[in-house]
Design a protein around this motif. Structure first.
Motif, PDB file in Angstrom:
ATOM      1  N   MET A  95       0.816  -1.218   0.000  1.00  0.00           N
ATOM      2  CA  MET A  95       0.000   0.000   0.000  1.00  0.00           C
ATOM      3  C   MET A  95       0.851   1.270   0.000  1.00  0.00           C
ATOM      4  O   MET A  95       0.330   2.369  -0.105  1.00  0.00           O
ATOM      5  N   ASN A 115       2.604   4.085  -1.468  1.00  0.00           N
ATOM      6  CA  ASN A 115       2.747   4.660  -2.805  1.00  0.00           C
ATOM      7  C   ASN A 115       2.979   6.157  -2.795  1.00  0.00           C
ATOM      8  O   ASN A 115       2.641   6.845  -3.736  1.00  0.00           O
ATOM      9  N   LEU A 116       3.582   6.636  -1.715  1.00  0.00           N
ATOM     10  CA  LEU A 116       4.008   8.031  -1.700  1.00  0.00           C
ATOM     11  C   LEU A 116       5.536   8.055  -1.679  1.00  0.00           C
ATOM     12  O   LEU A 116       6.153   7.159  -1.096  1.00  0.00           O
ATOM     13  N   PRO A 117       6.143   9.080  -2.300  1.00  0.00           N
ATOM     14  CA  PRO A 117       7.598   9.205  -2.207  1.00  0.00           C
ATOM     15  C   PRO A 117       7.975   9.713  -0.818  1.00  0.00           C
ATOM     16  O   PRO A 117       8.334  10.876  -0.654  1.00  0.00           O
ATOM     17  N   GLU A 118       7.852   8.821   0.182  1.00  0.00           N
ATOM     18  CA  GLU A 118       7.953   9.231   1.583  1.00  0.00           C
ATOM     19  C   GLU A 118       9.292   9.850   1.928  1.00  0.00           C
ATOM     20  O   GLU A 118       9.400  10.652   2.837  1.00  0.00           O
ATOM     21  N   HIS A 177      10.210   5.659  -5.399  1.00  0.00           N
ATOM     22  CA  HIS A 177       9.507   4.836  -6.384  1.00  0.00           C
ATOM     23  C   HIS A 177       8.424   3.961  -5.786  1.00  0.00           C
ATOM     24  O   HIS A 177       7.996   2.980  -6.393  1.00  0.00           O
ATOM     25  N   LEU A 204       1.698   1.484  -5.951  1.00  0.00           N
ATOM     26  CA  LEU A 204       0.789   0.356  -5.752  1.00  0.00           C
ATOM     27  C   LEU A 204       1.101  -0.782  -6.723  1.00  0.00           C
ATOM     28  O   LEU A 204       0.675  -1.915  -6.517  1.00  0.00           O
ATOM     29  N   ALA A 249      -6.000  -6.088   8.163  1.00  0.00           N
ATOM     30  CA  ALA A 249      -6.284  -5.591   6.808  1.00  0.00           C
ATOM     31  C   ALA A 249      -5.326  -6.133   5.754  1.00  0.00           C
ATOM     32  O   ALA A 249      -5.360  -5.698   4.612  1.00  0.00           O
ATOM     33  N   PHE A 294      -6.675  -6.929   2.372  1.00  0.00           N
ATOM     34  CA  PHE A 294      -7.026  -5.809   1.497  1.00  0.00           C
ATOM     35  C   PHE A 294      -5.781  -5.294   0.765  1.00  0.00           C
ATOM     36  O   PHE A 294      -5.875  -4.788  -0.355  1.00  0.00           O
ATOM     37  N   GLY A 329      -5.555  -7.486  -2.116  1.00  0.00           N
ATOM     38  CA  GLY A 329      -6.566  -7.112  -3.107  1.00  0.00           C
ATOM     39  C   GLY A 329      -6.144  -5.892  -3.911  1.00  0.00           C
ATOM     40  O   GLY A 329      -6.312  -5.838  -5.131  1.00  0.00           O
ATOM     41  N   ASN A 330      -5.583  -4.907  -3.216  1.00  0.00           N
ATOM     42  CA  ASN A 330      -5.113  -3.711  -3.917  1.00  0.00           C
ATOM     43  C   ASN A 330      -3.952  -4.028  -4.850  1.00  0.00           C
ATOM     44  O   ASN A 330      -3.821  -3.416  -5.913  1.00  0.00           O
ATOM     45  N   VAL A 334      -3.651  -6.761  -6.459  1.00  0.00           N
ATOM     46  CA  VAL A 334      -4.286  -7.351  -7.646  1.00  0.00           C
ATOM     47  C   VAL A 334      -4.896  -6.247  -8.520  1.00  0.00           C
ATOM     48  O   VAL A 334      -4.734  -6.241  -9.747  1.00  0.00           O
ATOM     49  N   ALA A 335      -5.568  -5.305  -7.867  1.00  0.00           N
ATOM     50  CA  ALA A 335      -6.177  -4.201  -8.630  1.00  0.00           C
ATOM     51  C   ALA A 335      -5.117  -3.426  -9.407  1.00  0.00           C
ATOM     52  O   ALA A 335      -5.421  -2.783 -10.403  1.00  0.00           O
ATOM     53  N   ASN A 336      -3.881  -3.490  -8.941  1.00  0.00           N
ATOM     54  CA  ASN A 336      -2.814  -2.723  -9.566  1.00  0.00           C
ATOM     55  C   ASN A 336      -1.801  -3.602 -10.291  1.00  0.00           C
ATOM     56  O   ASN A 336      -0.615  -3.260 -10.362  1.00  0.00           O
ATOM     57  N   PHE A 349     -10.113 -11.370  -0.655  1.00  0.00           N
ATOM     58  CA  PHE A 349      -9.525 -10.027  -0.732  1.00  0.00           C
ATOM     59  C   PHE A 349     -10.575  -8.917  -0.721  1.00  0.00           C
ATOM     60  O   PHE A 349     -10.244  -7.753  -0.683  1.00  0.00           O
TER      61      PHE A 349
END
Lengths: 419, 459
Positions: free
Chosen positions: A285, A287-290, A296, A299, A325, A328, A331-332, A334-336, A378
């Motif tokens: 999860m 996905n910010l350039p922290e 890089h 997701l 979680a 989830f 699942g994310n 997979v969505a990506n 998921f």
């Protein structure tokens, strides 16, 4: 769930079996008519049955499933129990209450064993079961130095004996530092391993002349030697690709069992990781350039790494109360772009492989850690219908359910009077 | 301002009674309430017709096989078999449409990515009451998180100061458009918010410095002291205004930036956004508002809101909540997964799902899905067309902008999200996002995928 009484045939079979083996027979469970996601090369078995005995999976699709208890899954999905990893579950009750947290140890070192602080009765453990999580590889939050002590493995039964193995892997944190240079940490690790290897080599040369060498190795030496022998994984929390390249070389030079955790920018060197057979435990999860180490984050990274041939485990590193979680996150992924089976393996079989656990697959001989789902595991719309840890059925009820019910069903008396 | 009329009357009366000449008055001193005005411009847009989608209007309605017509930046029509000459037509068959998602609690821009000491601009931790600071003055518009949030369907968001202080400063509501200045993102005519914080954060920070507040009673004393000062300040300005209107030549009170904001609260122009987890503290904050004559607004992170759902609804307070955050503080211990549903179940309630996170702001639809499905597994019967309101219409109400956005009603700003599937599925993704009818994101078209200056050319 419908519980069928055993048939007359099953009864006679099991009785005769009991006569052959022993007088005391563990209860057996057969889950029938399930859609079994094996997390093995067998893939998905439709209308399949799984038989559990003595905490193990003893048969898949036997000709005639017999058991003391037969559960008709009515087509529902059965998966291996999900395996969380690299989090603080059971080491912290409340993050901001100093007396309730044992995840961070300022002086953590190579030998630090956080399993001695594990509380199987932490209120977060049953909550985690709501996510179909049956096992967990726990890690401390480390300390001031690069060494964060050792991992341990638990089942999520919440039983007093739920620690399955302690001191299972050595954890190291590298990369960006608040003060000083990252080079110092990398150098410290490399030197520690190289020096130990040299010392070993020297010792084995001189050993012939000093056979009665009775020197007891230090605890730290024992751990480092186990790492060098590839018996104990070296688990490194690191993000930047340039750091990862040093570690790939370290593995190639020393032949150690190396696992990367987080590895935000691993995607830049995915092919090299695949080639070096280095698995990655990723928070899919992020996905910010922290930070400048993690420019890089995406997701899509879990799928990209898996597609490049890297063995990927999905985790919530450093979390404690939110690991329910995990599904989830899968699942994310997979969505990506992650393949569904890869995502399932990333919370089951791959985690077992990476951390050397005897669960994570629905296969004969594996621990009977199983979850029966109301739908796609998921999806938000699905929930755990039943779950087993080593063949023992588990509840997913938690303190949160009691609080909800107390305030949902009001009476004339204050809430405090309802349980 | 409704004050204009009575003061005109007062002027007329005073000329009769006192008979003094207005010519002897110094110029009237007025406080500019909008010194950093919005320069927001709608991005290039055209008449757009989205066809044959499942539409969740945000007003509790679900319309299948429905079309959404966007014209001149506004929702022109929602219904079946719509047509419009010259419209860009988008085939949305099998897809879902919702209002743009609104996050009432974000720190994007003030705690941006990458996390760096140079950009930690969200908490003015120098005094327990810093009503004088405005979050908008900290916003870094190049925070890559704004773009990620837009990809998750976020069209409007409130940027708040952190929760270190009892009164942390003003929040600002932004339109989630890429821009080089804060003013170009600023939501025109949205009211300001004021961040307040209950509980552990202020007392532990200042307590550790041996300063007030060290306790929850210290917290209450801190708010009350500030509002007593603000009441006096307002009285002084009201007197100045009245005297001036009466034809006198009064000396204007000395400007005080901190009290300006609290005066705005007392006058109902600035809405309260109160970080407050616990039932007993929310109840006291409601009474605090009554004590000083303002409305206690929205409770954020209201983990225990389910315990006082009736009280919140009776007093018209929104509660903005997470689905499942807990255990990081003792005040976040009594989380229940059905909190939002339980708050929502009461008549006249205002349940909102918020993020307080640069990560989950990208998936408020998923955060909402968690709640809906958990609640439905435990006796509720919540539907997609209802729960979408938690992140659209109710959020707009909390921010005081429900006359402008938050639902797909004719005349509202065309803030619209086209989803590839049911937005409450884990596999759902925003395919296209519109703000005021302008396409600001398209998952299939790189021409509509904004990238921050910061990320440009990073290898």
């Amino acid at each position: 769930m419908t519980l069928f009484n055993k048939s007359a045939l099953a009864l006679s079979l099991s009785m005769s079996l009991a006569l052959v083996t022993s007088a005391v027979k563990a209860e057996t469970i057969a889950i029938i008519h399930a859609t079994v996601h094996t997390a093995t090369e067998q893939g998905v078995l439709k209308d399949a049955s799984v038989v559990i005995e003595d905490g193990k999976i003893v048969a898949i699709n036997p000709l005639l499933p017999t058991a003391d208890t037969i559960i008709d899954a009515k087509g529902a999905i059965l998966t291996p129990g999900f395996i969380a990893s690299m989090n603080d579950l059971g080491l912290v009750e409340i993050g901001a209450v100093a007396s309730s947290r044992d995840a961070y140890e300022k002086e953590a070192d190579v030998v630090f064993d956080p399993s001695l602080a594990y509380n199987p009765k932490a209120s977060s453990v049953p909550f985690a079961r709501k996510g179909g999580i049956t096992r967990n590889v726990v890690s401390s939050g480390g300390g001031e130095g690069i060494f964060a002590g050792q991992t341990f493995t638990v089942d999520l039964s919440g039983d007093w004996d739920s620690i399955l193995a302690a001191n299972t892997g050595l954890v190291v944190a590298l990369g960006a530092k608040e003060e000083g240079s990252r080079a110092a940490g990398m150098q410290q690790l490399i030197h520690k391993l190289e020096d130990a290897k040299k010392a070993q080599a020297k010792k084995s040369k001189t050993k012939k002349t000093a056979e009665d060498d009775s020197e007891v190795p230090s605890r730290e030496d024992e751990i480092i030697h186990a790492v060098l022998a590839g018996e104990k994984p070296l688990i490194i929390d690191v993000d930047r690709a340039s750091d990862i390249l040093h570690l790939i070389k370290l593995k190639q030079d020393l032949g150690i069992d190396l696992i990367l955790v987080n590895a935000a920018d691993a995607v830049l060197v995915a092919d090299k990781l695949a080639q070096a057979n280095i698995p990655v435990v990723i928070d899919s999860m992020r996905n910010l350039p922290e930070s400048f180490d993690a420019l890089h984050n995406s997701l899509e990274n879990a799928g990209k790494l898996a597609n490049a041939g890297v063995k990927v485990a999905i985790a919530l590193p450093g979390d404690s109360h939110g690991i329910y979680a995990l599904r989830f996150s899968a699942g994310n992924a997979v969505a990506n772009g992650m393949n569904y089976d890869d995502a399932l393996a990333a919370v089951t079989a791959n985690v077992a492989d990476i951390f050397h656990l005897d669960s994570g697959r629905i296969a004969v001989g594996k621990s009977a850690d199983l979850v029966l789902w109301s739908g796609d595991p998921f999806e938000f719309s699905s929930k755990v219908q039943k779950m087993w840890i080593a063949g023992e059925e588990q509840s997913t009820d938690s303190r949160q359910d009691k609080l909800r019910d107390r305030y949902l069903h009001k009476t004339a008396m204050p809430e405090a009077y309802s349980r | 301002m409704a004050k204009v009329m009575p003061s005109l009357v007062a002027v007329a009366l005073s000329t009769v009674i006192v008979g003094c000449s207005p010519a002897q008055q110094d110029p009237k001193i007025t406080i500019n309430t909008n010194p950093y005005p919005s320069t927001y411009q709608i991005l290039p847009n055209s008449t757009t017709l989205l066809k044959n989608a499942i539409v969740l209007t945000g007003t509790g309605e679900r319309i299948d096989d429905a079309d959404v017509l966007i014209k001149d930046g506004k929702i022109s029509a929602v219904g079946q078999q719509l047509s419009a000459a010259g419209a860009v037509v988008i085939d949305a068959k099998g897809k879902w449409i919702t209002p743009g998602i609104i996050d009432v609690h974000s720190h994007l821009g003030v705690y941006p990515s990458p996390n760096a000491e140079s950009h930690n601009d969200g908490n003015e931790m120098t005094n327990p009451v810093t009503a004088e600071v405005w979050a908008e003055h900290s916003v870094w518009p190049q925070d890559p998180g704004f773009n990620r949030a837009r990809e998750g369907g976020i069209t409007t968001l409130q940027i708040l100061p952190g929760s270190a202080n009892l009164i942390g400063g003003r929040g600002v509501t932004l339109k989630n458009v890429p821009a080089t200045t804060m003013q170009a993102m600023k939501f025109p005519a949205a009211p300001y918010g004021l961040k307040m914080a209950c509980g552990e954060n202020p007392k532990s920070l200042y307590g550790s410095r041996n300063e007030l507040p060290m306790t929850r009673m210290g917290n209450m004393a801190g708010y009350r002291t500030a509002f007593i000062q603000a009441t006096e300040y307002k009285r002084a300005w009201d007197k100045y205004d009245a005297d001036y209107a009466a034809g006198k030549n009064p000396v204007a009170p000395e400007r005080d930036l901190m009290k300006d904001t609290l005066k705005g609260v007392l006058e109902g122009d600035i809405l309260i956004h109160n970080h407050c987890y616990k039932a007993e503290e929310m109840a006291m904050m409601i009474d605090l508002g009554k004590e000083f004559g303002y409305h206690a607004g929205t409770f954020h992170h209201a983990v225990e809101a389910y315990k006082i759902a009736d009280l919140l609804a009776e007093n018209g307070n929104c509660a903005a909540m997470w689905p499942d955050w807990w255990g990081f503080k003792l005040e976040a211990y009594d989380m229940v997964l059905e909190n939002v549903a339980m708050v929502d179940a009461v008549k006249n309630s205002c349940a909102v799902v918020h993020s307080d996170s640069g990560v989950t702001i990208q998936r408020l639809n998923q955060e909402t899905a968690k709640i809906m499905h958990n609640a439905n597994a435990n006796g509720f019967n919540l539907k997609a067309e209802h729960v979408i309101g938690w992140i659209t219409a109710n959020a707009a109400k909390s921010l005081g902008i429900s006359d402008k956005t938050g639902s797909l009603e004719k005349g509202k700003n065309a803030d619209v999200v086209l989803w590839n599937t049911n937005p409450f599925s884990v596999y759902a993704q925003a395919e296209q996002v519109f703000i005021d009818g302008a396409k600001v994101y398209d998952r299939q078209d790189p021409a509509y995928q904004a990238q921050s200056d910061f990320m440009l050319g990073q290898e």
